[in-house]
Design an enzyme around this catalytic site. Structure first.
Site, PDB file in Angstrom:
ATOM      1  N   SER A   1      -0.490   0.269 -13.661  1.00 54.60           N
ATOM      2  CA  SER A   1      -0.317   0.234 -12.409  1.00 54.60           C
ATOM      3  C   SER A   1       0.924   1.384 -12.859  1.00 54.60           C
ATOM      4  O   SER A   1      -0.395   2.600 -12.786  1.00 54.60           O
ATOM      5  CB  SER A   1       0.569  -1.480 -11.602  1.00 54.60           C
ATOM      6  OG  SER A   1       1.795  -0.551 -10.477  1.00 54.60           O
TER       7      SER A   1
ATOM      8  N   LYS B   1      -5.098  -0.612 -11.854  1.00 51.27           N
ATOM      9  CA  LYS B   1      -4.461  -1.201 -10.617  1.00 51.27           C
ATOM     10  C   LYS B   1      -4.112   0.149  -9.899  1.00 51.27           C
ATOM     11  O   LYS B   1      -3.472   0.323 -10.784  1.00 51.27           O
ATOM     12  CB  LYS B   1      -3.214  -1.552 -11.011  1.00 51.27           C
ATOM     13  CG  LYS B   1      -2.689  -2.585  -9.669  1.00 51.27           C
ATOM     14  CD  LYS B   1      -1.590  -2.956 -10.018  1.00 51.27           C
ATOM     15  CE  LYS B   1      -0.696  -3.864  -8.287  1.00 51.27           C
ATOM     16  NZ  LYS B   1      -0.830  -2.515  -7.732  1.00 51.27           N
TER      17      LYS B   1
ATOM     18  N   GLN C   1       1.806  -1.408  -2.776  1.00 50.04           N
ATOM     19  CA  GLN C   1       2.046  -2.472  -2.500  1.00 50.04           C
ATOM     20  C   GLN C   1       3.933  -2.236  -1.923  1.00 50.04           C
ATOM     21  O   GLN C   1       4.468  -1.577  -2.363  1.00 50.04           O
ATOM     22  CB  GLN C   1       2.217  -3.862  -3.134  1.00 50.04           C
ATOM     23  CG  GLN C   1       1.197  -4.381  -3.100  1.00 50.04           C
ATOM     24  CD  GLN C   1       0.579  -3.689  -4.042  1.00 50.04           C
ATOM     25  OE1 GLN C   1       0.868  -3.153  -5.564  1.00 50.04           O
ATOM     26  NE2 GLN C   1      -0.787  -3.474  -4.422  1.00 50.04           N
TER      27      GLN C   1
END
Length: 476
Positions: free
Chosen positions: A300, A325, A329
């Site tokens: 991420s 990733k 979000q």
């Protein structure tokens, strides 16, 4: 909390972090429903839901908790998205998430996500019980203290993993390359809230380790970077191994230390294909060479940093292919009104050059696999391992012995004569009866020796290769 729910950083019980580390986590914001429309239930849809609720409350064979039914309905909506990073958190889970975002929590210290119905480790946090016990990225957690996780949603699984400080969590793990599940014993603990560690090496190279991107990480990074630069460094290694990620604005602020003003740090693409570039507000780039050290537990926000510095700040990437990733979000913590929250994927993120690394990861320029001892499953000896034994525990034993310098001549899981001799050599040096059998005492001694070996920076071949890469660039 980045470790638990959405990628759910498993810090929950694992560590909790759900939107921070495992998800990119853009920000915590309130949803803003704008009246009736496509985003509201149609009368017939509302009637259907009310009809089901009415039937449950009047016809089901026993009394039910209305709140649980409503929570279940919301969970069902989120699970229908089939996105492991979009989740509903009930009030208590949301509270743990908030603590995690702030950088403090209690648990085993690992980030987890749900993938194809399995609870999967994204990354163990450095120096956490999870890392010390030998949990690895991509491990699947089958059960906790004998309770199977199959069929549970992530919140339910996390509630089993969580627990008070000092309590025991026995995890049954499925790991690629091992025929049989592995048992790991962990003691839950407070997870270190410090996220940035820095030092100047004797050879003049600075090293800054970022363990996750929490609220204070960017400020702490700037402080440590300034100290190193004041001391005069010839190059810099930024270590994001096993960093599960964190908050998007935080990683952008860290990247601005290196990406020249006006250059792209990250692109975010919505479902309509519209892209928004985040440009650096920093100054000129650095005069010294930079390397980003990563592994398969770097996810991420760590990947955003690696991509930005590689493509816009000429940084060298060293280590292993990252986790992969590539989604963003957002946590909506006010929309539901009862302390619960929704964490939902709202976009993709892409590198400055437009690469989407989701489920692929970022390839290093300099491949540097970790020493085998780093990935050896910890020994869990219920009965002594003896000559002619066969299995994954024997294979782990052989890996540990070889890593410590006692070569068993094979690593196939067969307790051979040469393995017996290697065990005897270790036992003699450790002051134990040299019988060639691995009982609980010998297993514990091997574990302690392995932990000491892992703590020695001179044994960290990945870091050494990153340092050498920086030095090589500095000589050009």
């Amino acid at each position: 909390m980045a470790s638990i729910i959405g990628t759910a950083l498993v810090t929950y019980g694992l560590t909790h972090e759900i939107s921070l580390s495992g998800s990119l986590h853009s920000s915590t914001m309130a949803a803003a429903p704008d009246g009736a429309g496509a985003d509201r239930l149609k009368p017939e849809e509302l009637d259907k839901i009310n009809a089901v609720l009415g039937l449950i409350e009047t016809k089901y064979y026993k009394d039910v908790d209305r709140d649980e039914i409503i929570d279940g309905a919301v969970k069902g909506m989120m699970s229908a998205l089939e996105d492991p990073y979009s989740v509903y958190m009930e009030k208590d889970v949301a509270q743990h998430f908030s603590e995690s975002v702030e950088g403090s929590f209690t648990g085993i210290g690992a980030e987890v996500t749900m993938d194809s119905g399995n609870v999967v480790i994204v990354s163990p946090i450095k120096s956490s019980p999870a890392e010390k016990a030998g949990l690895l990225a991509k491990d699947i957690v089958l059960s906790v203290n004998g309770k199977k996780l199959s069929g549970l949603d992530l919140n339910e699984a996390v509630s089993l993993i969580r627990g008070p400080k000092g309590t025991k969590a026995k995890l049954l793990i499925k790991r690629t390359g091992h025929a049989e599940p592995l048992e790991l014993d962990l003691i839950r603990d407070d997870i270190d809230v410090e996220t940035v560690f820095a030092k100047k090496r004797d050879d003049g190279v600075g090293v800054i380790e970022i363990r996750q991107f929490s609220l204070n990480t960017a400020d702490r990074f700037a402080e440590e970077l300034a100290k190193l630069e004041q001391q005069g460094i010839s190059g810099l290694v930024i270590d994001v191994r096993n960093n599960p990620g964190g908050i998007l604005p935080v990683v952008i602020k860290v990247a601005e230390n290196f990406v020249p003003k006006g250059k792209t740090i990250v692109q975010v693409e919505d479902r309509g294909g519209n892209r928004e570039k985040t440009l650096s507000g920093g100054q000129d780039g650095k005069s010294y060479p930079i390397a980003v050290l990563m592994n398969k537990g770097s996810a991420s926000a760590s990947e955003i940093l690696a991509g930005a510095l590689h493509e816009e700040a000429d940084a060298i990437l060293v280590g292993e292919t990252s986790y992969g990733k590539g989604t963003v979000q957002v946590s909506y913590n006010k929309a539901l009104g009862d302390g619960s929250l929704i964490k939902m994927t709202i976009a993709k993120w892409l590198t400055p050059n437009g690469e989407w690394i989701h489920q692929k990861g970022i390839e290093p320029d300099v491949k540097a696999p970790a020493p085998a001892l780093y990935s050896a499953a910890r020994l869990s000896v219920t009965k002594p391992l003896v000559a002619d034994s066969i299995g994954d525990q024997v294979r782990s034993l052989q890996t540990i012995l070889k890593g410590l310098g006692y070569d068993p001549k094979r690593d196939d899981g067969y307790y051979s004569t040469s393995t017996v001799q290697a065990v005897k050599q270790f036992q003699s040096h450790a002051g134990l009866p040299a019988d060639g059998k691995v009982d609980a005492k010998t297993a514990n001694a091997l574990e302690q020796a392995a932990m000491q070996w892992l703590k020695q920076e001179t044994n960290d071949s990945q870091l050494q290769q990153a340092v050498e890469a920086v030095k090589g660039e500095g000589r050009k």
